[in-house]
Every structure is written in structure tokens, then in C-alpha cells.
Design a protein around this motif. Structure first.
Motif, PDB file in Angstrom:
ATOM      1  N   GLY A   1      13.322 -15.541  -7.668  1.00  0.00           N
ATOM      2  CA  GLY A   1      12.790 -16.479  -8.659  1.00  0.00           C
ATOM      3  C   GLY A   1      11.366 -16.208  -9.066  1.00  0.00           C
ATOM      4  O   GLY A   1      10.654 -17.118  -9.493  1.00  0.00           O
ATOM      5  N   SER A   2      10.934 -14.962  -8.968  1.00  0.00           N
ATOM      6  CA  SER A   2       9.533 -14.659  -9.271  1.00  0.00           C
ATOM      7  C   SER A   2       9.181 -14.932 -10.736  1.00  0.00           C
ATOM      8  O   SER A   2       8.065 -15.336 -11.051  1.00  0.00           O
ATOM      9  N   THR A   3      10.157 -14.709 -11.634  1.00  0.00           N
ATOM     10  CA  THR A   3       9.891 -14.961 -13.056  1.00  0.00           C
ATOM     11  C   THR A   3       9.609 -16.438 -13.299  1.00  0.00           C
ATOM     12  O   THR A   3       8.658 -16.798 -14.010  1.00  0.00           O
ATOM     13  N   ALA A   4      10.429 -17.305 -12.703  1.00  0.00           N
ATOM     14  CA  ALA A   4      10.227 -18.747 -12.868  1.00  0.00           C
ATOM     15  C   ALA A   4       8.924 -19.194 -12.214  1.00  0.00           C
ATOM     16  O   ALA A   4       8.199 -20.037 -12.760  1.00  0.00           O
ATOM     17  N   ILE A   5       8.607 -18.612 -11.057  1.00  0.00           N
ATOM     18  CA  ILE A   5       7.370 -18.981 -10.370  1.00  0.00           C
ATOM     19  C   ILE A   5       6.153 -18.570 -11.195  1.00  0.00           C
ATOM     20  O   ILE A   5       5.191 -19.323 -11.328  1.00  0.00           O
ATOM     21  N   SER A   6       6.206 -17.367 -11.767  1.00  0.00           N
ATOM     22  CA  SER A   6       5.066 -16.880 -12.555  1.00  0.00           C
ATOM     23  C   SER A   6       4.831 -17.726 -13.793  1.00  0.00           C
ATOM     24  O   SER A   6       3.695 -17.853 -14.262  1.00  0.00           O
ATOM     25  N   ALA A   7       5.901 -18.346 -14.319  1.00  0.00           N
ATOM     26  CA  ALA A   7       5.750 -19.196 -15.504  1.00  0.00           C
ATOM     27  C   ALA A   7       5.042 -20.500 -15.165  1.00  0.00           C
ATOM     28  O   ALA A   7       4.482 -21.160 -16.049  1.00  0.00           O
ATOM     29  N   GLN A   8       5.056 -20.872 -13.882  1.00  0.00           N
ATOM     30  CA  GLN A   8       4.448 -22.130 -13.457  1.00  0.00           C
ATOM     31  C   GLN A   8       3.009 -21.964 -12.976  1.00  0.00           C
ATOM     32  O   GLN A   8       2.288 -22.945 -12.834  1.00  0.00           O
ATOM     33  N   LEU A   9       2.580 -20.715 -12.719  1.00  0.00           N
ATOM     34  CA  LEU A   9       1.277 -20.482 -12.118  1.00  0.00           C
ATOM     35  C   LEU A   9       0.330 -19.751 -13.066  1.00  0.00           C
ATOM     36  O   LEU A   9       0.769 -19.044 -13.971  1.00  0.00           O
TER      37      LEU A   9
ATOM     38  N   ASP B   1      -3.410 -17.108  -9.639  1.00  0.00           N
ATOM     39  CA  ASP B   1      -2.641 -17.665  -8.528  1.00  0.00           C
ATOM     40  C   ASP B   1      -1.415 -16.812  -8.234  1.00  0.00           C
ATOM     41  O   ASP B   1      -1.063 -16.585  -7.065  1.00  0.00           O
ATOM     42  N   MET B   2      -0.762 -16.323  -9.288  1.00  0.00           N
ATOM     43  CA  MET B   2       0.419 -15.490  -9.101  1.00  0.00           C
ATOM     44  C   MET B   2       0.037 -14.160  -8.450  1.00  0.00           C
ATOM     45  O   MET B   2       0.766 -13.649  -7.585  1.00  0.00           O
ATOM     46  N   HIS B   3      -1.095 -13.617  -8.848  1.00  0.00           N
ATOM     47  CA  HIS B   3      -1.558 -12.360  -8.254  1.00  0.00           C
ATOM     48  C   HIS B   3      -1.823 -12.532  -6.758  1.00  0.00           C
ATOM     49  O   HIS B   3      -1.433 -11.684  -5.946  1.00  0.00           O
ATOM     50  N   GLU B   4      -2.478 -13.626  -6.384  1.00  0.00           N
ATOM     51  CA  GLU B   4      -2.779 -13.883  -4.979  1.00  0.00           C
ATOM     52  C   GLU B   4      -1.502 -14.112  -4.186  1.00  0.00           C
ATOM     53  O   GLU B   4      -1.358 -13.637  -3.054  1.00  0.00           O
ATOM     54  N   LEU B   5      -0.558 -14.848  -4.779  1.00  0.00           N
ATOM     55  CA  LEU B   5       0.715 -15.115  -4.110  1.00  0.00           C
ATOM     56  C   LEU B   5       1.484 -13.811  -3.882  1.00  0.00           C
ATOM     57  O   LEU B   5       2.022 -13.581  -2.796  1.00  0.00           O
ATOM     58  N   THR B   6       1.508 -12.956  -4.892  1.00  0.00           N
ATOM     59  CA  THR B   6       2.204 -11.675  -4.775  1.00  0.00           C
ATOM     60  C   THR B   6       1.545 -10.794  -3.727  1.00  0.00           C
ATOM     61  O   THR B   6       2.220 -10.103  -2.954  1.00  0.00           O
ATOM     62  N   ARG B   7       0.215 -10.809  -3.680  1.00  0.00           N
ATOM     63  CA  ARG B   7      -0.504  -9.992  -2.697  1.00  0.00           C
ATOM     64  C   ARG B   7      -0.160 -10.425  -1.282  1.00  0.00           C
ATOM     65  O   ARG B   7       0.115  -9.587  -0.414  1.00  0.00           O
ATOM     66  N   ARG B   8      -0.175 -11.735  -1.036  1.00  0.00           N
ATOM     67  CA  ARG B   8       0.143 -12.246   0.295  1.00  0.00           C
ATOM     68  C   ARG B   8       1.580 -11.911   0.676  1.00  0.00           C
ATOM     69  O   ARG B   8       1.868 -11.519   1.815  1.00  0.00           O
ATOM     70  N   TYR B   9       2.483 -12.048  -0.278  1.00  0.00           N
ATOM     71  CA  TYR B   9       3.895 -11.736  -0.034  1.00  0.00           C
ATOM     72  C   TYR B   9       4.071 -10.253   0.291  1.00  0.00           C
ATOM     73  O   TYR B   9       4.738  -9.892   1.270  1.00  0.00           O
ATOM     74  N   GLN B  10       3.450  -9.384  -0.506  1.00  0.00           N
ATOM     75  CA  GLN B  10       3.595  -7.948  -0.271  1.00  0.00           C
ATOM     76  C   GLN B  10       2.961  -7.524   1.049  1.00  0.00           C
ATOM     77  O   GLN B  10       3.506  -6.673   1.756  1.00  0.00           O
ATOM     78  N   ASP B  11       1.813  -8.098   1.395  1.00  0.00           N
ATOM     79  CA  ASP B  11       1.173  -7.762   2.669  1.00  0.00           C
ATOM     80  C   ASP B  11       2.060  -8.159   3.850  1.00  0.00           C
ATOM     81  O   ASP B  11       2.138  -7.432   4.857  1.00  0.00           O
ATOM     82  N   SER B  12       2.725  -9.308   3.744  1.00  0.00           N
ATOM     83  CA  SER B  12       3.602  -9.756   4.831  1.00  0.00           C
ATOM     84  C   SER B  12       4.807  -8.834   4.977  1.00  0.00           C
ATOM     85  O   SER B  12       5.190  -8.464   6.087  1.00  0.00           O
ATOM     86  N   VAL B  13       5.411  -8.456   3.855  1.00  0.00           N
ATOM     87  CA  VAL B  13       6.566  -7.569   3.884  1.00  0.00           C
ATOM     88  C   VAL B  13       6.156  -6.192   4.418  1.00  0.00           C
ATOM     89  O   VAL B  13       6.828  -5.605   5.264  1.00  0.00           O
ATOM     90  N   ALA B  14       5.025  -5.681   3.927  1.00  0.00           N
ATOM     91  CA  ALA B  14       4.547  -4.372   4.376  1.00  0.00           C
ATOM     92  C   ALA B  14       4.231  -4.386   5.870  1.00  0.00           C
ATOM     93  O   ALA B  14       4.475  -3.402   6.579  1.00  0.00           O
ATOM     94  N   GLY B  15       3.701  -5.498   6.363  1.00  0.00           N
ATOM     95  CA  GLY B  15       3.409  -5.613   7.788  1.00  0.00           C
ATOM     96  C   GLY B  15       4.665  -5.518   8.632  1.00  0.00           C
ATOM     97  O   GLY B  15       4.681  -4.852   9.672  1.00  0.00           O
ATOM     98  N   ALA B  16       5.736  -6.191   8.185  1.00  0.00           N
ATOM     99  CA  ALA B  16       6.997  -6.137   8.919  1.00  0.00           C
ATOM    100  C   ALA B  16       7.574  -4.722   8.889  1.00  0.00           C
ATOM    101  O   ALA B  16       8.090  -4.224   9.899  1.00  0.00           O
ATOM    102  N   ILE B  17       7.476  -4.069   7.745  1.00  0.00           N
ATOM    103  CA  ILE B  17       7.986  -2.701   7.607  1.00  0.00           C
ATOM    104  C   ILE B  17       7.236  -1.764   8.545  1.00  0.00           C
ATOM    105  O   ILE B  17       7.831  -0.949   9.258  1.00  0.00           O
ATOM    106  N   THR B  18       5.922  -1.866   8.553  1.00  0.00           N
ATOM    107  CA  THR B  18       5.099  -0.984   9.379  1.00  0.00           C
ATOM    108  C   THR B  18       5.366  -1.192  10.860  1.00  0.00           C
ATOM    109  O   THR B  18       5.405  -0.229  11.633  1.00  0.00           O
ATOM    110  N   ARG B  19       5.566  -2.436  11.275  1.00  0.00           N
ATOM    111  CA  ARG B  19       5.783  -2.719  12.699  1.00  0.00           C
ATOM    112  C   ARG B  19       7.045  -2.040  13.235  1.00  0.00           C
ATOM    113  O   ARG B  19       7.146  -1.766  14.432  1.00  0.00           O
ATOM    114  N   PHE B  20       8.006  -1.781  12.351  1.00  0.00           N
ATOM    115  CA  PHE B  20       9.241  -1.136  12.791  1.00  0.00           C
ATOM    116  C   PHE B  20       9.287   0.335  12.379  1.00  0.00           C
ATOM    117  O   PHE B  20      10.364   0.939  12.336  1.00  0.00           O
TER     118      PHE B  20
END
Length: 239
Positions: A103-111, A115-134
Motif C-alpha cells: 500500500g505504499s502508493t496509498a500511503i504516499s498520497a496521505q503524507l 514524511d514519506m521519505h523518512e518512512l521509506t528510509r526507516r523501512y529500508q534500513d530495517s529490511v536491510a538490517g535483517a538481510i545483513t544479519r543472515f
């Protein structure tokens, strides 16, 4: 004596310690680390810049592990172009993981864009962290998508299991976030495994490096079309 753990902690980047240790990156190796090396370790763009700036001011450690003054740039005749290597390709059996935000398209329309850039950055950092740990390698960020390889550049017999475990951890991390409007975030993850040829494309830009191809030179199996980990089921099934 300073250690790589202490050095990363001073930068507030201790979460990358495991990736550094697994790849034998210690204080002796730091002066020789490139930004591309850090990308292969799963370090995000902003953190790569922080590390490279810190490395530039780091003294050169000797074989005993103690620090000695780094040679001045004026005294070095070695240029970056001298280190250029011919593009190489490697046949590997690996797993490809792709994660995107539901639902990123709908979320971006509301922000607001900020705010959307910061949200995407936090999301990508979390995903990248999980990937790196494994032991995964973050290959590209595609909008709100994250593309990662398991089995390259580090080969693992259990690359598929690592990809699944990283996917499950990434889903849990994303679900812990909320948008500024209070909506819980969700992600979906596709995973595909198979034989590919992976390597740099001659004359490619940084974003085109570490490209992978399947049979007849076509792109490697698209993770989103093969297996998907859903937030509700937390299991893999045909997409």
C-alpha cells in the motif's frame, strides 16, 4: 588497543559488527575498504558515507594491530583508476529476495514528501538490517523495494533458509512501524532460488553492478513471481 567493535560503536553503527566480523574486516582492512565493499556488507547509503568519512581520518594499522600514521595523499601516486578491475562474472546457485511495502502508493498520497521519505528510509534500513544479519547482500533499492541476494558474494549451502529467515525477521520489523497517521505498516516478500550468472556489466554504473542473469541472458528469476512470504501466514507459497 582499539578494536573494530569499539570503532563501530563510536560511530553509532554497532549493528554492522557481525557483518564486519563474518567478512574478516578488522582495523587492518579498514583503510582498504571501498564504498562498494560496504554496500556488499549491507551497509545503507547514509551509513556508508559516515564510515568512509571516518576511514579517511583513520590511522593505518600495522600487522600487530597498532595504529601508525597514514601516508599523506601527496606522497601516494596510486590513483583510483589504477585499481580498476575487469568486470567478472560468476555462476552461482543463490536465492533472490525482494521486499516491498504494501500500500505504499496509498500511503504516499496521505503524507508529505518529507514524511514519506523518512518512512521509506526507516523501512529500508530495517529490511536491510535483517538481510545483513543472515548473510545477505543488498543489491538494489527500487523505490520502496529492496532486492537482495543470498549466496553471493558469500556462498552458503543454506542460502534459501537464510533468505526465508531474513524475510520473516524483516516482516516482523516492518510491522513494528506505524505511519504518521497511525496505520500499521506491512510488507510482502518474494523469494526465488536457482542457478544464475552474477557479476558486473562492462561500463555499468554503480546501480547496475552485481547484475544477475538466468538462462539465455534473461534476468534471474523474479522473486515476486515465485514465492511469497505473507505477513499473515508467515510461510512460503506459490505467488
Amino acid at each position: 588497543m582499539q578494536t573494530i567493535e569499539h570503532w563501530l560503536s563510536q560511530l553509532g553503527l554497532g549493528k554492522y559488527l557481525e557483518a564486519f566480523v563474518q567478512n574478516d574486516v578488522d582495523l587492518r582492512a579498514l583503510p582498504h575498504v571501498t564504498e562498494r565493499d560496504l554496500q556488499e556488507l549491507g551497509v545503507s547509503l547514509g551509513h556508508r558515507k559516515i564510515i568512509m568519512a571516518a576511514v579517511a581520518g583513520l590511522a593505518q594499522p600495522n600487522l600487530a594491530g597498532s595504529l601508525v600514521p597514514s601516508p599523506s595523499p601527496a606522497g601516494s601516486e596510486l590513483q583510483a583508476s589504477d585499481l580498476a578491475q575487469e568486470p567478472t562474472a560468476d555462476r552461482r546457485l543463490l536465492s533472490v529476495l525482494f521486499c516491498d511495502l504494501v500500500g505504499s502508493t496509498a500511503i504516499s498520497a496521505q503524507l508529505d514528501p518529507e514524511d514519506m521519505h523518512e518512512l521509506t528510509r526507516r523501512y529500508q534500513d530495517s529490511v536491510a538490517g535483517a538481510i545483513t544479519r543472515f548473510g545477505g547482500y543488498v543489491a538494489k533499492y527500487l523505490g520502496d523495494g529492496v532486492l537482495a541476494y543470498f549466496g553471493w558474494p558469500m556462498a552458503y549451502e543454506d542460502h534459501a533458509e537464510r533468505a526465508i529467515r531474513a524475510g520473516l525477521e524483516a516482516l516482523a520489523a516492518v510491522e513494528a512501524f506505524q505511519s504518521p497517521s497511525g496505520e500499521q505498516l506491512k510488507a510482502r516478500i518474494g523469494i526465488a532460488s536457482g542457478h544464475v550468472v552474477v557479476g558486473d556489466i562492462a561500463g555499468s554504473s554503480a546501480n547496475e553492478r552485481a547484475s544477475i542473469a538466468g538462462r539465455k541472458g534473461e534476468p534471474a528469476p523474479a522473486a515476486g513471481r515465485h514465492r511469497v512470504i505473507t505477513p499473515s501466514a508467515n510461510s512460503t507459497s506459490p505467488f
